[in-house]
Each structure stands twice: as structure tokens, then as C-alpha cells.
Scaffold this motif. Structure first.
Motif, PDB file in Angstrom:
ATOM      1  N   LEU A  65       0.817  -1.215   0.000  1.00 28.61           N
ATOM      2  CA  LEU A  65       0.000   0.000   0.000  1.00 28.61           C
ATOM      3  C   LEU A  65       0.853   1.268   0.000  1.00 28.61           C
ATOM      4  O   LEU A  65       0.594   2.198  -0.773  1.00 28.61           O
ATOM      5  N   ASP A  66       1.879   1.308   0.830  1.00 28.76           N
ATOM      6  CA  ASP A  66       2.723   2.511   0.883  1.00 28.76           C
ATOM      7  C   ASP A  66       3.445   2.751  -0.438  1.00 28.76           C
ATOM      8  O   ASP A  66       3.589   3.894  -0.878  1.00 28.76           O
ATOM      9  N   LEU A  67       3.895   1.684  -1.061  1.00 25.13           N
ATOM     10  CA  LEU A  67       4.548   1.817  -2.363  1.00 25.13           C
ATOM     11  C   LEU A  67       3.575   2.363  -3.405  1.00 25.13           C
ATOM     12  O   LEU A  67       3.906   3.273  -4.171  1.00 25.13           O
ATOM     13  N   GLY A  68       2.370   1.831  -3.433  1.00 25.69           N
ATOM     14  CA  GLY A  68       1.357   2.319  -4.369  1.00 25.69           C
ATOM     15  C   GLY A  68       1.024   3.773  -4.132  1.00 25.69           C
ATOM     16  O   GLY A  68       0.912   4.562  -5.082  1.00 25.69           O
ATOM     17  N   CYS A  69       0.892   4.150  -2.866  1.00 29.50           N
ATOM     18  CA  CYS A  69       0.611   5.555  -2.535  1.00 29.50           C
ATOM     19  C   CYS A  69       1.769   6.458  -2.966  1.00 29.50           C
ATOM     20  O   CYS A  69       1.548   7.561  -3.476  1.00 29.50           O
ATOM     21  N   ALA A  70       3.004   5.997  -2.775  1.00 27.64           N
ATOM     22  CA  ALA A  70       4.173   6.791  -3.168  1.00 27.64           C
ATOM     23  C   ALA A  70       4.201   7.014  -4.677  1.00 27.64           C
ATOM     24  O   ALA A  70       4.524   8.112  -5.149  1.00 27.64           O
ATOM     25  N   VAL A  71       3.853   5.992  -5.440  1.00 31.68           N
ATOM     26  CA  VAL A  71       3.813   6.128  -6.904  1.00 31.68           C
ATOM     27  C   VAL A  71       2.742   7.135  -7.308  1.00 31.68           C
ATOM     28  O   VAL A  71       2.974   7.999  -8.169  1.00 31.68           O
ATOM     29  N   ILE A  72       1.593   7.058  -6.689  1.00 31.07           N
ATOM     30  CA  ILE A  72       0.498   7.992  -6.992  1.00 31.07           C
ATOM     31  C   ILE A  72       0.878   9.409  -6.586  1.00 31.07           C
ATOM     32  O   ILE A  72       0.633  10.371  -7.332  1.00 31.07           O
ATOM     33  N   GLU A  73       1.488   9.575  -5.409  1.00 30.92           N
ATOM     34  CA  GLU A  73       1.941  10.899  -4.961  1.00 30.92           C
ATOM     35  C   GLU A  73       2.917  11.506  -5.956  1.00 30.92           C
ATOM     36  O   GLU A  73       2.814  12.689  -6.300  1.00 30.92           O
ATOM     37  N   LYS A  74       3.881  10.705  -6.400  1.00 30.55           N
ATOM     38  CA  LYS A  74       4.882  11.201  -7.337  1.00 30.55           C
ATOM     39  C   LYS A  74       4.238  11.627  -8.651  1.00 30.55           C
ATOM     40  O   LYS A  74       4.565  12.682  -9.201  1.00 30.55           O
ATOM     41  N   ALA A  75       3.322  10.818  -9.164  1.00 34.15           N
ATOM     42  CA  ALA A  75       2.639  11.159 -10.416  1.00 34.15           C
ATOM     43  C   ALA A  75       1.813  12.438 -10.257  1.00 34.15           C
ATOM     44  O   ALA A  75       1.825  13.312 -11.132  1.00 34.15           O
ATOM     45  N   ALA A  76       1.106  12.561  -9.137  1.00 30.93           N
ATOM     46  CA  ALA A  76       0.294  13.754  -8.893  1.00 30.93           C
ATOM     47  C   ALA A  76       1.170  14.994  -8.750  1.00 30.93           C
ATOM     48  O   ALA A  76       0.831  16.069  -9.264  1.00 30.93           O
ATOM     49  N   THR A  77       2.297  14.848  -8.079  1.00 30.17           N
ATOM     50  CA  THR A  77       3.222  15.962  -7.899  1.00 30.17           C
ATOM     51  C   THR A  77       3.784  16.422  -9.237  1.00 30.17           C
ATOM     52  O   THR A  77       3.809  17.617  -9.538  1.00 30.17           O
ATOM     53  N   LYS A  78       4.230  15.477 -10.061  1.00 30.39           N
ATOM     54  CA  LYS A  78       4.786  15.829 -11.382  1.00 30.39           C
ATOM     55  C   LYS A  78       3.731  16.523 -12.244  1.00 30.39           C
ATOM     56  O   LYS A  78       4.026  17.513 -12.913  1.00 30.39           O
ATOM     57  N   LYS A  79       2.511  16.009 -12.234  1.00 28.22           N
ATOM     58  CA  LYS A  79       1.435  16.614 -13.021  1.00 28.22           C
ATOM     59  C   LYS A  79       1.129  18.025 -12.523  1.00 28.22           C
ATOM     60  O   LYS A  79       0.972  18.954 -13.321  1.00 28.22           O
ATOM     61  N   ALA A  80       1.059  18.195 -11.216  1.00 29.44           N
ATOM     62  CA  ALA A  80       0.778  19.519 -10.649  1.00 29.44           C
ATOM     63  C   ALA A  80       1.891  20.507 -10.992  1.00 29.44           C
ATOM     64  O   ALA A  80       1.613  21.672 -11.309  1.00 29.44           O
ATOM     65  N   GLN A  81       3.135  20.055 -10.959  1.00 31.58           N
ATOM     66  CA  GLN A  81       4.244  20.942 -11.302  1.00 31.58           C
ATOM     67  C   GLN A  81       4.218  21.316 -12.787  1.00 31.58           C
ATOM     68  O   GLN A  81       4.503  22.456 -13.138  1.00 31.58           O
ATOM     69  N   ARG A  82       3.872  20.374 -13.659  1.00 31.74           N
ATOM     70  CA  ARG A  82       3.744  20.702 -15.084  1.00 31.74           C
ATOM     71  C   ARG A  82       2.623  21.718 -15.308  1.00 31.74           C
ATOM     72  O   ARG A  82       2.797  22.684 -16.050  1.00 31.74           O
ATOM     73  N   ASP A  83       1.488  21.501 -14.647  1.00 35.57           N
ATOM     74  CA  ASP A  83       0.364  22.426 -14.779  1.00 35.57           C
ATOM     75  C   ASP A  83       0.725  23.809 -14.244  1.00 35.57           C
ATOM     76  O   ASP A  83       0.376  24.830 -14.846  1.00 35.57           O
ATOM     77  N   LEU A  84       1.419  23.841 -13.114  1.00 36.98           N
ATOM     78  CA  LEU A  84       1.842  25.114 -12.531  1.00 36.98           C
ATOM     79  C   LEU A  84       2.775  25.845 -13.481  1.00 36.98           C
ATOM     80  O   LEU A  84       2.646  27.052 -13.682  1.00 36.98           O
ATOM     81  N   GLU A  85       3.709  25.127 -14.067  1.00 32.09           N
ATOM     82  CA  GLU A  85       4.681  25.741 -14.977  1.00 32.09           C
ATOM     83  C   GLU A  85       3.980  26.404 -16.157  1.00 32.09           C
ATOM     84  O   GLU A  85       4.364  27.489 -16.580  1.00 32.09           O
ATOM     85  N   GLU A  86       2.934  25.753 -16.680  1.00 32.81           N
ATOM     86  CA  GLU A  86       2.172  26.326 -17.792  1.00 32.81           C
ATOM     87  C   GLU A  86       1.489  27.631 -17.387  1.00 32.81           C
ATOM     88  O   GLU A  86       1.351  28.544 -18.194  1.00 32.81           O
ATOM     89  N   VAL A  87       1.065  27.714 -16.140  1.00 35.30           N
ATOM     90  CA  VAL A  87       0.345  28.891 -15.666  1.00 35.30           C
ATOM     91  C   VAL A  87       1.301  29.988 -15.217  1.00 35.30           C
ATOM     92  O   VAL A  87       1.095  31.164 -15.520  1.00 35.30           O
ATOM     93  N   ILE A  88       2.358  29.609 -14.504  1.00 32.59           N
ATOM     94  CA  ILE A  88       3.199  30.619 -13.872  1.00 32.59           C
ATOM     95  C   ILE A  88       4.235  31.226 -14.806  1.00 32.59           C
ATOM     96  O   ILE A  88       4.620  32.382 -14.635  1.00 32.59           O
ATOM     97  N   ALA A  89       4.690  30.499 -15.810  1.00 28.16           N
ATOM     98  CA  ALA A  89       5.738  31.013 -16.705  1.00 28.16           C
ATOM     99  C   ALA A  89       5.326  32.316 -17.397  1.00 28.16           C
ATOM    100  O   ALA A  89       6.085  33.290 -17.375  1.00 28.16           O
ATOM    101  N   PRO A  90       4.132  32.392 -18.001  1.00 24.87           N
ATOM    102  CA  PRO A  90       3.747  33.659 -18.637  1.00 24.87           C
ATOM    103  C   PRO A  90       3.582  34.798 -17.624  1.00 24.87           C
ATOM    104  O   PRO A  90       3.930  35.942 -17.914  1.00 24.87           O
ATOM    105  N   VAL A  91       3.079  34.485 -16.449  1.00 29.16           N
ATOM    106  CA  VAL A  91       2.884  35.511 -15.424  1.00 29.16           C
ATOM    107  C   VAL A  91       4.237  36.054 -14.972  1.00 29.16           C
ATOM    108  O   VAL A  91       4.412  37.270 -14.808  1.00 29.16           O
TER     109      VAL A  91
END
Length: 143
Positions: A65-91
Motif C-alpha cells: 500500500l505505501d509503495l502504491g501511494c508513493a507512486v500515486i503521490e509522485k505522479a500527482a506531484t509531477k502533473k501539478a508541477q507541469r500544470d503550474l509551470e504552464e500557468v506561472i511562466a507567462p505571469v
């Protein structure tokens, strides 16, 4: 107030990584446990007895369970950082351009709200330069 856009970007990335990772962990743990247990049960139900099946399902689920949660956390973090970069770079680019164009007036008289420059009272006006160490600690504790 931070004059260095790279530090602002780094602080935003640290915040989004922490928030996205923690949120993903909290929201995925129980559904992941249930899904893992159901899949294991369906795969192993004909191979072993019911008593052993439940023990095996619980053991394998808890061990992974902890391994699965860690994989999901990492994927969510990477996606959030990509989305943030798209929004924050022009600003940040607009901010950099206006700071260069306005010079000290950028810090003395204006701060961004939405896409307009809005005058602020003297006490609330941002000052040029780096964040104070107390202000920077808000971001650094996430590292």
C-alpha cells in the motif's frame, strides 16, 4: 516581493509539490487499499482456501500500500508541477518585463492584481530585493 523570478518559481514548485503530494496521499490510500484487495481476491480465489485467501490479501495489500501511494503521490506531484509551470511562466515573464520597464516604480507604487496594476497604500507597497529570512522559511521548510 521577491525580485528573482527563479526563486519565486522554486517556491511555487515546492508549495505545489507538497500540496499535491499530500492531497494525493490522503485521497488515494483507502480506495487503493480496496482496489488492491478486490483484484487480489479475484485473482487468487480459485487457487487457495477462503481463510488463507483473506490472510494473503491482507498481507500483500498492507505490504504494498505505501509503495502504491508513493507512486500515486509522485505522479500527482509531477502533473501539478507541469500544470503550474504552464500557468506561472507567462505571469513571471510579464512580471519581469514590467519590472524592467517600470524600474523602481514597479516596487514603489504598484503590485499585480489580476492583470491590472493597482496602487497600494504606502504601508502595503512591496519593496525591492530579496525576501527576509523569516519570509523565505515559509518555502524552505518544504524541502
Amino acid at each position: 516581493m521577491e525580485a528573482d523570478e527563479s526563486r519565486t518559481n522554486q517556491a511555487a514548485n515546492l508549495m505545489i509539490a507538497s500540496l499535491a503530494g499530500n492531497f494525493a496521499h490522503v485521497t488515494c490510500k483507502e480506495p487503493l487499499r480496496v482496489a488492491m484487495a478486490n483484484h487480489l481476491r479475484s485473482l487468487m480465489q480459485t487457487a487457495i482456501s477462503q481463510d488463507v485467501l483473506e490472510q494473503a490479501v491482507n498481507l500483500v495489500t498492507n505490504d504494498n500500500l505505501d509503495l502504491g501511494c508513493a507512486v500515486i503521490e509522485k505522479a500527482a506531484t509531477k502533473k501539478a508541477q507541469r500544470d503550474l509551470e504552464e500557468v506561472i511562466a507567462p505571469v513571471l515573464a510579464v512580471r519581469r518585463t514590467d519590472r524592467i520597464r517600470l524600474g523602481s516604480a514597479y516596487y514603489d507604487k504598484y503590485v499585480y492584481t489580476n492583470q491590472n496594476l493597482t496602487p497600494l497604500p504606502e504601508a502595503l507597497r512591496p519593496r525591492p530585493g530579496r525576501l527576509s529570512s523569516a519570509q523565505a522559511r515559509v518555502y524552505n521548510w518544504l524541502e
